[in-house]
Design a protein around this motif. Sequence first.
Motif, PDB file in Angstrom:
ATOM      1  N   THR A  13       0.828  -1.204   0.000  1.00 32.56           N
ATOM      2  CA  THR A  13       0.000   0.000   0.000  1.00 32.56           C
ATOM      3  C   THR A  13       0.862   1.253   0.000  1.00 32.56           C
ATOM      4  O   THR A  13       0.517   2.251  -0.642  1.00 32.56           O
ATOM      5  CB  THR A  13      -0.926  -0.008   1.225  1.00 32.56           C
ATOM      6  N   SER A  14       1.976   1.225   0.720  1.00 31.80           N
ATOM      7  CA  SER A  14       2.870   2.391   0.722  1.00 31.80           C
ATOM      8  C   SER A  14       3.422   2.660  -0.667  1.00 31.80           C
ATOM      9  O   SER A  14       3.482   3.819  -1.113  1.00 31.80           O
ATOM     10  CB  SER A  14       4.014   2.175   1.717  1.00 31.80           C
ATOM     11  N   MET A  15       3.846   1.611  -1.370  1.00 29.54           N
ATOM     12  CA  MET A  15       4.371   1.809  -2.730  1.00 29.54           C
ATOM     13  C   MET A  15       3.293   2.340  -3.664  1.00 29.54           C
ATOM     14  O   MET A  15       3.541   3.242  -4.480  1.00 29.54           O
ATOM     15  CB  MET A  15       4.946   0.491  -3.253  1.00 29.54           C
ATOM     16  N   VAL A  16       2.070   1.784  -3.541  1.00 27.15           N
ATOM     17  CA  VAL A  16       0.981   2.269  -4.394  1.00 27.15           C
ATOM     18  C   VAL A  16       0.664   3.719  -4.082  1.00 27.15           C
ATOM     19  O   VAL A  16       0.487   4.558  -4.989  1.00 27.15           O
ATOM     20  CB  VAL A  16      -0.270   1.382  -4.210  1.00 27.15           C
ATOM     21  N   LEU A 154      -5.257   5.343   4.150  1.00 33.87           N
ATOM     22  CA  LEU A 154      -5.294   4.188   3.248  1.00 33.87           C
ATOM     23  C   LEU A 154      -4.340   3.096   3.705  1.00 33.87           C
ATOM     24  O   LEU A 154      -4.715   1.916   3.765  1.00 33.87           O
ATOM     25  CB  LEU A 154      -4.940   4.649   1.826  1.00 33.87           C
ATOM     26  N   VAL A 155      -3.105   3.475   4.062  1.00 37.34           N
ATOM     27  CA  VAL A 155      -2.124   2.485   4.512  1.00 37.34           C
ATOM     28  C   VAL A 155      -2.573   1.842   5.825  1.00 37.34           C
ATOM     29  O   VAL A 155      -2.521   0.615   5.995  1.00 37.34           O
ATOM     30  CB  VAL A 155      -0.738   3.138   4.677  1.00 37.34           C
ATOM     31  N   GLY A 156      -3.028   2.687   6.781  1.00 38.46           N
ATOM     32  CA  GLY A 156      -3.483   2.147   8.054  1.00 38.46           C
ATOM     33  C   GLY A 156      -4.671   1.215   7.891  1.00 38.46           C
ATOM     34  O   GLY A 156      -4.744   0.165   8.534  1.00 38.46           O
ATOM     35  N   GLY A 157      -5.608   1.601   7.012  1.00 40.13           N
ATOM     36  CA  GLY A 157      -6.760   0.733   6.786  1.00 40.13           C
ATOM     37  C   GLY A 157      -6.371  -0.595   6.174  1.00 40.13           C
ATOM     38  O   GLY A 157      -6.892  -1.648   6.570  1.00 40.13           O
ATOM     39  N   SER A 158      -5.459  -0.559   5.224  1.00 36.51           N
ATOM     40  CA  SER A 158      -5.036  -1.814   4.591  1.00 36.51           C
ATOM     41  C   SER A 158      -4.309  -2.712   5.583  1.00 36.51           C
ATOM     42  O   SER A 158      -4.501  -3.929   5.602  1.00 36.51           O
ATOM     43  CB  SER A 158      -4.133  -1.527   3.390  1.00 36.51           C
ATOM     44  N   VAL A 159      -3.466  -2.107   6.455  1.00 35.59           N
ATOM     45  CA  VAL A 159      -2.760  -2.901   7.465  1.00 35.59           C
ATOM     46  C   VAL A 159      -3.749  -3.511   8.450  1.00 35.59           C
ATOM     47  O   VAL A 159      -3.622  -4.676   8.859  1.00 35.59           O
ATOM     48  CB  VAL A 159      -1.720  -2.035   8.201  1.00 35.59           C
ATOM     49  N   LEU A 160      -4.770  -2.719   8.836  1.00 40.48           N
ATOM     50  CA  LEU A 160      -5.773  -3.230   9.766  1.00 40.48           C
ATOM     51  C   LEU A 160      -6.549  -4.396   9.159  1.00 40.48           C
ATOM     52  O   LEU A 160      -6.785  -5.420   9.819  1.00 40.48           O
ATOM     53  CB  LEU A 160      -6.735  -2.107  10.160  1.00 40.48           C
ATOM     54  N   VAL A 161      -6.941  -4.253   7.892  1.00 40.42           N
ATOM     55  CA  VAL A 161      -7.672  -5.333   7.232  1.00 40.42           C
ATOM     56  C   VAL A 161      -6.798  -6.587   7.117  1.00 40.42           C
ATOM     57  O   VAL A 161      -7.251  -7.709   7.372  1.00 40.42           O
ATOM     58  CB  VAL A 161      -8.154  -4.872   5.843  1.00 40.42           C
ATOM     59  N   ALA A 162      -5.513  -6.374   6.734  1.00 38.79           N
ATOM     60  CA  ALA A 162      -4.601  -7.522   6.626  1.00 38.79           C
ATOM     61  C   ALA A 162      -4.402  -8.198   7.985  1.00 38.79           C
ATOM     62  O   ALA A 162      -4.326  -9.426   8.082  1.00 38.79           O
ATOM     63  CB  ALA A 162      -3.259  -7.070   6.067  1.00 38.79           C
ATOM     64  N   ASP A 163      -4.322  -7.386   9.042  1.00 41.25           N
ATOM     65  CA  ASP A 163      -4.152  -7.957  10.382  1.00 41.25           C
ATOM     66  C   ASP A 163      -5.377  -8.774  10.783  1.00 41.25           C
ATOM     67  O   ASP A 163      -5.244  -9.846  11.384  1.00 41.25           O
ATOM     68  CB  ASP A 163      -3.912  -6.839  11.388  1.00 41.25           C
ATOM     69  N   ARG A 164      -6.561  -8.272  10.480  1.00 41.24           N
ATOM     70  CA  ARG A 164      -7.779  -9.025  10.817  1.00 41.24           C
ATOM     71  C   ARG A 164      -7.844 -10.340  10.041  1.00 41.24           C
ATOM     72  O   ARG A 164      -8.200 -11.381  10.588  1.00 41.24           O
ATOM     73  CB  ARG A 164      -9.012  -8.177  10.522  1.00 41.24           C
ATOM     74  N   LEU A 165      -7.494 -10.266   8.757  1.00 37.46           N
ATOM     75  CA  LEU A 165      -7.477 -11.502   7.969  1.00 37.46           C
ATOM     76  C   LEU A 165      -6.425 -12.470   8.498  1.00 37.46           C
ATOM     77  O   LEU A 165      -6.661 -13.679   8.606  1.00 37.46           O
ATOM     78  CB  LEU A 165      -7.214 -11.178   6.499  1.00 37.46           C
ATOM     79  N   GLY A 166      -5.242 -11.919   8.836  1.00 35.42           N
ATOM     80  CA  GLY A 166      -4.190 -12.764   9.382  1.00 35.42           C
ATOM     81  C   GLY A 166      -4.570 -13.363  10.722  1.00 35.42           C
ATOM     82  O   GLY A 166      -4.233 -14.508  11.018  1.00 35.42           O
ATOM     83  N   ALA A 167      -5.299 -12.582  11.552  1.00 36.25           N
ATOM     84  CA  ALA A 167      -5.732 -13.115  12.848  1.00 36.25           C
ATOM     85  C   ALA A 167      -6.663 -14.300  12.663  1.00 36.25           C
ATOM     86  O   ALA A 167      -6.602 -15.282  13.410  1.00 36.25           O
ATOM     87  CB  ALA A 167      -6.425 -12.008  13.645  1.00 36.25           C
TER      88      ALA A 167
END
Length: 442
Positions: A13-16, A154-167
């Motif tokens: 997300t940071s690169m995008v 945007l970056v924080g939201g994507s990290v949060l979503v990825a963390d929830r999926l990873g959890a």
Amino acid sequence: MRRALAGIALAVTSMVALSFLVPLALLVREQARDRVTTAAEQRAAALSPVLALTTRRADVQQAVAELGSADQLVVRLPDGGFVGTPHAPEEALDRAVRGRETLAVDTADGWAYLQPVVLRGDRVAVVEAYVPAADLTRGVTASWGVMALLAVGLVGGSVLVADRLGARVVRSSRGLKRASLALGSGDLGVRVEPDGPPELQEAGAAFNTMADRVVDLLAVERELVADLSHRLRTPLTALYLEADRMGATPSALRVTEAAGQLERELDSIIAAARTPLAAAQLAGTGAGTAKPCDVAEVVAMRLDFWSVLAAQQDRPFERSLTPRPAPVAFPEDDLAAVVDALIGNVFRHTPQGTRFVVRVERRDRHVRLTVDDAGPGVADPEAALTRGVSVGGSTGLGLDIVARAARTADGELTIARAPLGGARVTVSFALADARAAGDGDR
């Protein structure tokens, strides 16, 4: 896994965001500059018709006041005089007059637009439209701040979503791991609730199927053991009948005693095999709570039994039993089976007349049982300890039974060369008080 997924989401997300925000930020700055410079050019062009009609200072000043402030709109008259304060360098003004070309000049504190106006008599006036540096970047900082906040969101939201999926994935994986460890430790009733991605759900369902299959196979195996044990009652009955025919002789008494012991062992095997799996598991984990028995007493009792056969085979033997109490938290029947397996191996794998020695020694925290013989020894001790592998034509289960018993009693089994020239088999058991103290420490 959660950290890895969050890191991947952060990096991607940071690169995008950077790939879009950097060009967008530059475009915003250029648009802000173009907006104010275009307005300045328009003001300069609006003053040109006035100069074409009149160059009187008063008229030009009035026109400048109507179009803009004197600081942002300056006119160099054909006679060299100025209406307003010029900002462009003098050489740029001279170049615009001589070359009669439109110029845009960056100054130390802003931007100047020079537009020459050719008048009658080949005279040239120059209109300077000036834009301060602050106006060139007005609103750019605020726009960049808004874009930065959007990027962070945007970056924080994507990290949060990825963390929830990873959890979710990690939770399912850990549940499957705990269930696998529990099944491996003997909890046959453990099952998992399939959750997470489809692949983990399939793995959970496969685990449950495997666990059910293991339970079924163990049940079948236990029933088979019970049936086979029960089938041994027929030859056992024949032994009883043969002993009755022999009458009240010492040999008949020994046969009857051996048949009685065999019958008790068969009853124990059948009862254990018929016990439900869950109860059998609990019983198996309670070895540490068994009633203590004295190793020296059990060994002495079993040596008395084997001494009759040793006398018949002309086998000299020695016993050395510690006079000190040697209690171990191990069932007496199981300990007797260990002693029988060790002494029985001497009788099975050495020629008649071979000498053997049995010792029981008490140490600080363990009791050591050692059986030495003067036979050929064990060529491959590691293979001898492998379940089902025989180095002497037997079933290959005797030493495995001894090894498992030693592990249950927090001890170990070792095979070495005896001073008599044959094999030395040593089994150690943790003392009952020492084991209880260790459990209390844990």
